[in-house]
Design an enzyme around this catalytic site. Structure first.
Site, mmCIF file in Angstrom:
data_model
loop_
_atom_site.group_PDB
_atom_site.id
_atom_site.type_symbol
_atom_site.label_atom_id
_atom_site.label_comp_id
_atom_site.label_asym_id
_atom_site.label_seq_id
_atom_site.Cartn_x
_atom_site.Cartn_y
_atom_site.Cartn_z
ATOM 1 N N ASP B 671 2.165 8.206 -3.036
ATOM 2 C CA ASP B 671 2.725 7.210 -2.202
ATOM 3 C C ASP B 671 2.485 7.424 -0.933
ATOM 4 O O ASP B 671 2.430 8.436 -0.307
ATOM 5 C CB ASP B 671 4.136 7.449 -2.524
ATOM 6 C CG ASP B 671 5.062 6.063 -1.773
ATOM 7 O OD1 ASP B 671 4.758 4.921 -2.506
ATOM 8 O OD2 ASP B 671 5.812 6.497 -1.134
ATOM 9 N N GLU B 696 -2.151 5.839 -2.115
ATOM 10 C CA GLU B 696 -1.872 4.288 -1.627
ATOM 11 C C GLU B 696 -1.859 4.397 -0.251
ATOM 12 O O GLU B 696 -1.186 4.785 0.424
ATOM 13 C CB GLU B 696 -0.461 4.146 -1.969
ATOM 14 C CG GLU B 696 -0.049 2.696 -1.683
ATOM 15 C CD GLU B 696 1.418 2.819 -1.389
ATOM 16 O OE1 GLU B 696 2.008 1.319 -1.445
ATOM 17 O OE2 GLU B 696 1.918 3.581 -1.008
ATOM 18 N N ASP B 779 4.880 -3.379 -5.667
ATOM 19 C CA ASP B 779 5.262 -3.658 -4.564
ATOM 20 C C ASP B 779 4.611 -5.289 -4.147
ATOM 21 O O ASP B 779 5.557 -6.094 -3.616
ATOM 22 C CB ASP B 779 4.559 -2.817 -3.177
ATOM 23 C CG ASP B 779 5.181 -1.536 -3.193
ATOM 24 O OD1 ASP B 779 6.582 -1.589 -3.399
ATOM 25 O OD2 ASP B 779 4.564 -0.435 -2.817
#
Lengths: 536, 892
Positions: B671, B696, B779
């Site tokens: 992340d 990410e 997201d």
């Protein structure tokens, strides 16, 4: 910040305070563009780490000053003088210029130079390779190096040039192709060990004066190289270029290639092997033996020496007690072997000092720190490397004397090594050996400049600081070496700390304390045990 | 904006000769083009591209035109056979002011805090309050009544309010906060943020604090008032950081400067205060370069007239060429005055200032036979202006009159930091230092100077570092070598898995709600596997402050809203049984604290990894970390972990190892990796030896005037840089490809799907084996919808990523929707034809309404409404799949 703390104390501390002030001053730069400084990185919000780092550094100064004053009141001016003289250099990447004579990662070097300048570093060291410049015999292409010299000059830094007449394996920078070609048909231009294996990274010292290179002797070829360098770089001489190191052998060092490979990590360095088995060396040995009335001793090297990776007592030559090294034969052989090395050094150094004698640059030669097995009586690593230095004989006398004769200075690597980080079984003592060489050099009034072996050695920076600032401080240190690791987050911050904890070398002349005041006192400072202050 | 206007001019060159009435109307200051690079405020505010008063751009552009026309007119414009105006963008530092004022509002009851900034930008006041009796420095949200209109709550502790201009003519963007002095509010805290650049302006890495108690209560006790006031003014005296330059004297001319700066003399009663600071920001400034070519009737020579309004010394670095290859040559003399020869390759001419206006220019007289005139502009050693990273090109043969091949003229500034730049800083520092040496009281400033030097050094070192590192593996070469390897790689590496992986994102933003997601997913394991997926990405497993799991607290507590640790293990086991690899979603960037420190700030951790504030980066004002500065961007909602700390890295490596062992995870989805240096990721991956890992790295694409740029190289470069920093041990989500697909599909601009080298324009075009392509995730889509893929076009997106190289990832919501069978069919085509992450893609069409490509000579595809059929040559193509605006063929 810390200045005010000190200023409030007694008169004797004022000189210290001045020093503190200078540390805060960044004395360089030329043009002025007012807008830039405040706007470099708009999306950066954070300055805490700098603040804290600064505090740390500041704290250190304060401590130093406060501690030192009570002990050293009369001596502090002298200490500050030695700090003022101290110059720090950083080595450029070995392959800053390589094939095709173009500058590699020029932008990175450019940024690096700026960072170093801001940090207060005096200059950079640039390795100049025979194999890059002289691609055809007698034809020199200096363009890449000129470009680097320009960059360095623009950055306002000094330049120390190392003339490299050897090859490098990592990164790969070979000898000139035409030399390698000659070597293919004529392998005796290289050193050979007992098993006949050739070391092809530099020429054997036995051919120095033999016309093996297309009718020219290596010394003549080196001379041509140095003279071309001198004339090409004459605009930089004495201004930007302040020092030149003459390549003297493997890795540029004055030694035999007795340790072909560095020891694998975790294993202990062996004793190495004598390198006297190429035809020309054997010829010299034979002549020497005959001249000394022992022709039978001239047929080869010692029969009872261990091999490269072995420990000293695995054969009888280096044994602590009753080893052949102490026999008349041993003395005969080692005297010859070491004197050949010193003569070789003398040939090359007298050559360069005569070439560069009329310039303002200092000429240096590098002497290795063969610290393995130093705690044995025979010092095998030093013996195989060509230094006849044992428990009973100071082999560096002849070396230092030779440097003194040629008005050359010595570069000593390994200033980052400390005894406590050496493997216990290696019976090694870099610190004692360094001390011995430095004492010997002092005796012959040969100046010593320092170098580290590798960046990132445990405790390396502390050890360097100790060597730079301790008793008998050195005035020039070259830190090796710029590259990815150097600028990495693991390394660079500690280097920054290190530099900041040293004194900033550049001072305005009118900031310097007056010389007369110190002249009398500085004599006594060498015995001053203020090492603990620097490491506090 | 400016570029748009110019475009239309280019397409219609005759316009140039039409006098424009508009010119007359414009405010004089837009013509006031100072030669001083330190711009006056008004000018800065005119030319920032984000300035709301955009008309000025247009107006300004035409003003230069007029001047140019005037010039041509005097030299018989009939002979002009070519003219062009290139808009150029430069980065300039603009200095402005920023003030804080506290005074009574008009009704004399309430008080008002006003914060204003004269620089253009999307200024946002990020603020909160603290209440009486609060001990720490944590913020709270202010009461509703205090929030000015337009305020947006950020989490539960802050408000963001945009600064606005009260009227068009105002210099300052302002925000006013009204408050009642008798309320419980002890202080207002704020930082200023420029949304346009993302820059934060702070008070020495902390927030600005304006205490309100003690001295504002009309009938309050005076002792408290004095103390409170003292604290406050002291704080403001020091307030500055590298970007905020304290000025000893400041302009009194603007606004009602009701008090002198010296806080000691301030009226301590109820007058409030006014404080002004300089603020500097980089803005892009538009200038114009105009070129006209005419033939001299007398000599038959060609005369190139070049003019620009760029201030300062401008050097034209120029040459001519003989043909389309545009190889630079030096023409024969004569040259204009102030011309030097540069390295036998080019000429350098210093433009001469024009008598009128603030322009400079030169005339170049050339022989007729030259084909074109090439030039770039050199502003100083650091700054070159180029045309789209190329040379400016002016055709000299009378036939062509417009630089057609370039279409839009947009010029980027290439700023090379170099010596003079550094010298500038050094000198600045030196001036400051020497200016100070006599004044002993200025320790603070010396310290700031030190800080700025250190920061500068750090940046240079970082630059050098990145180059030295990347010189080991240069990316373009890597792509070449990769595309050359036509046979599939068999070696498994954490960056690619086997190279034949197809990823399934096994959750969405709502998955935590059932509280038994692990069990629900377990029931679907064999189904997912049968669709052809090889890897599944599970939600973040740790205890978390937010239910979705992205605010981890105790890393070793794996009981979450998704289920218990036992259920997680059971799920992983079943997934392994159906032959899938499992990725754990690990949040390494930040971690929520268990305890407050002595200042009441949450930055002390508990649980098995009971770190203290040394594990928190130092540069986030909310969390008062004692670690080093962050090696990446900060995530502002939780303490960001300082990965430079050895103990942190050791603990995290151990944790990852534990997850591998204990849970059986095969790899990681990392992340928010923008938050820390990729080199640390490499470290973690080498320690935990995953089968597959993907990071990410999500930041925004390049837009110019609201329109996405065709060239997203800088965006994908940042992602590639990150992958490179991990040494290729991890792949990264190909955000670039998603963004380009958005524009291409939404606006029917399929030409965007080919970069200028004819390769895919995303990360997948540069480093296919490390690109994890996707069109949606929890997201961007799901119930959050931060950046949702164009509706109804999802299958075109999947037709693209599932036929192309890279490792495709499919979002859970799409698998379990009406798209399911189409996705399954695409996956089976991919698997049947052995398409893998390094497959070779040949783009055969990239036009307005259709994009078509052939992959590995085995699969052909097209998306878009336009027509395409694969060629009927040696290969026989048969249609494998067809859907709305997409088709896929395979060889038979």
């Amino acid at each position: 910040m810390e200045v005010s703390v000190i200023r409030s104390s007694s008169q004797a501390k004022i000189s210290k305070t001045e020093l503190g002030c200078r540390d805060l001053r960044f004395c360089f730069g030329k043009s002025n563009d007012k807008n830039k400084i405040f706007s470099r990185k708009p999306n950066s919000v954070c300055f805490d780490s700098q603040i804290s780092r600064f505090r740390k550094a500041g704290l250190r100064f304060t401590l130093k000053a406060v501690h030192s004053d009570p002990i050293l009141e009369s001596k502090s001016p002298a200490t500050s003088k030695s700090l003022d003289r101290l110059r720090l250099f950083v080595g450029l990447p070995l392959d800053a210029v390589s094939d095709g004579n173009s500058v590699n990662h020029a932008r990175a070097i450019g940024a690096g130079l700026k960072a170093l300048k801001l940090l207060g570093v005096e200059g950079v060291e640039l390795p100049v390779w025979w194999g890059v410049v002289e691609n055809e015999m007698g034809k020199y292409d200096w363009s890449g190096y000129l470009a680097v010299a320009e960059m360095v000059q623009k950055a306002g830094l000094k330049l120390h040039v190392s003339l490299c007449f050897h090859a490098s394996s990592q990164p790969r920078i070979p000898l000139p192709k035409w030399v390698t070609k000659i070597g293919e048909s004529q392998s005796s231009i290289f050193f050979a060990d007992r098993s006949g294996q050739h070391y092809q990274q530099c020429l054997s010292l036995a051919v120095d004066d033999l016309a093996v290179l297309d009718g020219k002797t290596p010394v003549q070829v080196y001379q041509g190289f140095c003279e071309s360098f001198k004339s090409t770089f004459s605009p930089f001489m004495g201004s930007t270029i302040t020092g030149i190191s003459m390549g003297l052998g493997p890795d540029g060092e004055l030694r035999y290639p007795s340790h072909h490979k560095p020891a694998k990590s975790g294993t202990i360095t062996g004793v190495g092997e004598f390198q006297c088995y190429d035809t020309n060396m054997l010829n010299l040995l034979k002549q020497y033996a005959e001249a000394n009335g022992n022709p039978l001793w001239g047929l080869g090297g010692p029969h009872d020496a261990p091999t490269y990776d072995q420990a000293p007592n695995s054969n009888s030559f280096f044994k602590d007690h009753g080893g052949s090294w102490e026999s008349p034969y041993g003395d005969f052989f080692l005297s010859w072997y070491s004197s050949e090395l010193v003569s070789h050094g003398n040939r090359l150094l007298s050559l360069v000092s005569s070439i560069f004698g009329d310039t303002e640059v200092n000429v240096y030669g590098k002497v290795p720190l063969m610290h393995s097995w130093y705690k044995t009586r025979a010092h095998p690593s030093e013996l195989t490397a060509g230094f006849y230095n044992t428990a009973s004989r100071n082999g560096y006398e002849a070396v230092a004397e030779m440097f003194a004769r040629n008005s050359c200075k010595i570069i000593l690597p390994g200033m980052d090594l400390s005894d406590e980080h050496q493997p216990h079984d290696a019976l090694s003592s870099p610190e004692s050996l360094l001390a011995q060489i430095r004492t010997t050099c002092n005796k012959h009034r040969v100046e010593v400049a320092g170098q580290n072996l590798a960046s990132g050695a445990p405790g390396g920076l502390e050890q360097i600081k100790k060597n730079m600032l301790g008793e008998n401080p050195i005035d020039l240190f070259t830190y090796q070496r710029m590259g990815a690791h150097f600028f990495s987050p693991e390394h660079f911050p500690s280097f920054t700390e290190f530099v900041r904890s040293l004194s900033q070398p550049e001072l305005h002349p009118d900031d310097l304390p007056s010389d007369e005041a110190e002249a009398t006192e500085s004599v006594q400072t060498s015995s001053d045990p203020n090492i603990h202050l620097q490491t506090a | 904006m400016a570029a748009v206007t110019i475009d239309s001019l280019l397409q219609n060159p005759t316009l140039l000769f039409r006098p424009k009435a508009k010119v007359m109307l414009k405010p004089p200051r837009s013509l006031d083009c100072s030669r001083n690079r330190k711009l006056p405020l008004s000018r800065g505010s005119c030319f920032c591209s984000f300035n709301p008063r955009r008309t000025i751009h247009v107006v300004r552009a035409s003003s230069s035109e007029t001047a140019l026309i005037g010039n041509f007119d005097t030299s018989s414009s009939d002979d002009i056979f070519y003219k062009d105006i290139f808009p150029v963008k430069r980065i300039e530092k603009v200095e402005g002011k920023f003030f804080i004022r506290l005074d009574r509002s008009k009704d004399q009851h309430d008080w008002q805090l006003t914060v204003g900034c004269s620089l253009p930008g999307k200024w946002i006041l990020h603020w909160g309050v603290s209440y009486l009796g609060d001990s720490g420095s944590e913020w709270d949200q202010p009461p509703k009544g205090m929030r000015p209109p337009g305020s947006i709550p950020i989490k539960d502790y802050a408000i963001e309010t945009p600064l606005k201009k009260l009227s068009e003519g105002d210099i300052f963007h302002e925000v006013k906060i009204d408050f009642n002095p008798s309320s419980e509010i002890a202080a207002i805290h704020f930082v200023l943020k420029d949304e346009e650049t993302g820059a934060w302006y702070q008070h020495r890495g902390m927030d600005f604090k304006v205490p309100l108690v003690d001295y504002l209560e009309d009938d309050g006790n005076t002792v408290g008032a004095k103390r409170g006031f003292g604290v406050w003014s002291g704080a403001l005296q020091q307030f500055s950081n590298v970007l905020l330059k304290s000025e000893a004297s400041h302009a009194d001319s603007q606004n009602n400067n009701i008090e002198s700066k010296d806080s000691k003399n301030k009226n301590r009663c109820l007058e409030g205060f006014y404080e002004e600071q300089s603020i500097v920001k980089e803005v892009s400034v538009g200038n114009l370069v105009s070129v006209a070519v005419r033939k001299s009737p007398e000599t038959g020579k060609v005369i190139v007239c070049l003019e620009t309004d760029i201030p300062g010394d401008v050097v034209v670095h120029w040459g001519v060429c003989r043909d389309d290859a545009k190889i630079w040559e030096i023409p024969a003399a004569p040259y204009p005055p102030e011309t030097t020869v540069f390295k036998n390759k080019a000429l350098r001419t210093l433009l001469q200032p024009k008598a009128t206006g603030n322009r400079s220019g030169a005339l170049f007289t050339l022989d007729e036979e030259h084909f074109g005139f090439l030039f770039v502009l050199k502003l100083d050693d650091n700054t070159w202006l180029k045309f789209k990273e190329n040379d400016f090109y002016v055709p000299l043969l009378g036939t062509s009159s417009v630089p057609g091949q370039y279409g839009q003229s947009d010029i980027t500034t290439e700023e090379i930091s170099s010596k003079s730049y550094t010298d500038g800083i050094i000198n600045e520092i030196r001036n400051l230092v020497s200016g100070l040496s006599s004044e002993k009281s200025q320790k603070t400033k010396t310290k700031e100077v030190q800080e700025s030097i250190l920061q500068e050094i750090e940046q240079l070192a970082a630059e050098a570092y990145s180059i030295f590192r990347s010189s080991i593996t240069t990316v373009p070469e890597e792509v070449v070598s990769e595309t050359e390897t036509t046979k599939p790689a068999v070696k498994i590496s954490s960056g690619t898995g086997t190279g034949f992986e197809i990823l399934c994102q096994g959750f969405n933003w709502e998955s935590h709600k059932s509280r038994r997601w692990y069990m629900e997913l377990k029931e679907k394991a064999s189904e997912i596997s049968s669709l052809g997926f090889t890897v599944i990405w599970l939600p973040p497993p740790t205890e978390s402050v937010s239910p979705e799991g992205y605010m981890p607290k105790d890393l070793y507590n794996l009981n979450s809203r998704y289920g218990t640790i036992a259920e997680l293990k059971e799920l992983v086991k079943s997934l392994h049984e159906v032959g899938m690899k499992v990725l754990g979603d690990v949040v390494l960037n930040h971690r929520c604290a268990h305890f407050k420190n002595q200042n009441g700030v949450w930055n002390i951790f508990g649980g098995r990894l009971n770190w203290d504030d040394r594990a928190v980066v130092a540069d986030d004002p909310h969390f008062q970390g004692r670690g080093n500065k962050s090696s990446g961007d900060n995530f502002h909602a939780a303490p960001n972990i300082d990965h430079s700390q050895e103990f942190v890295r050791k603990d995290l490596k151990e944790w990852l190892g534990w997850l591998r062992e204990e849970i059986g995870y095969d790899g990681w989805r990392l992340d928010f990796v923008r938050g820390f240096w990729g080199g640390y990721v490499k470290d973690y991956l080498e320690a935990s030896e995953p089968y597959f890992a993907v990071g990410e790295y999500w930041d925004s694409l390049s837009y110019t005037y609201g329109e996405m740029d065709h060239n997203q190289d800088s965006h994908r470069q940042r992602i590639v840089d990150w992958i490179n920093a991990t040494n290729g041990t991890a792949g990264a989500f190909d955000v670039t490809t998603k963004g380009i697909l958005h524009s291409a599909l939404e606006r029917c601009e399929y030409w965007r799907l080919s970069d200028k080298k004819g390769k895919p324009p995303g990360v997948v075009g540069w480093w296919p084996s490390r690109a994890v392509t996707f069109i949606e995730n929890h997201d961007t889509g799901s119930t959050q919808g931060h950046w949702r893929f164009p509706g109804g076009k999802e299958m075109q997106g999947y037709a693209y990523i599932l036929t192309h190289p890279g490792t495709p990832a499919v979002f859970y919501d799409h698998i379990f929707s009406h798209h399911r069978s189409e996705i399954a069919n695409l996956i089976s085509v991919r698997n049947r034809n052995g398409i893998h992450c390094r497959s070779l893609v040949k783009i055969v069409k990239a036009e307005r309404d259709v994009y078509a490509a052939i992959v590995d000579e085995k699969v052909a595809m097209k998306i878009g409404p336009g027509y395409y059929e694969p060629p009927s040559g040696s290969q026989r193509w048969s249609l494998a799949l067809e859907g709305r605006d997409y088709k896929v063929w395979e060889t038979s």
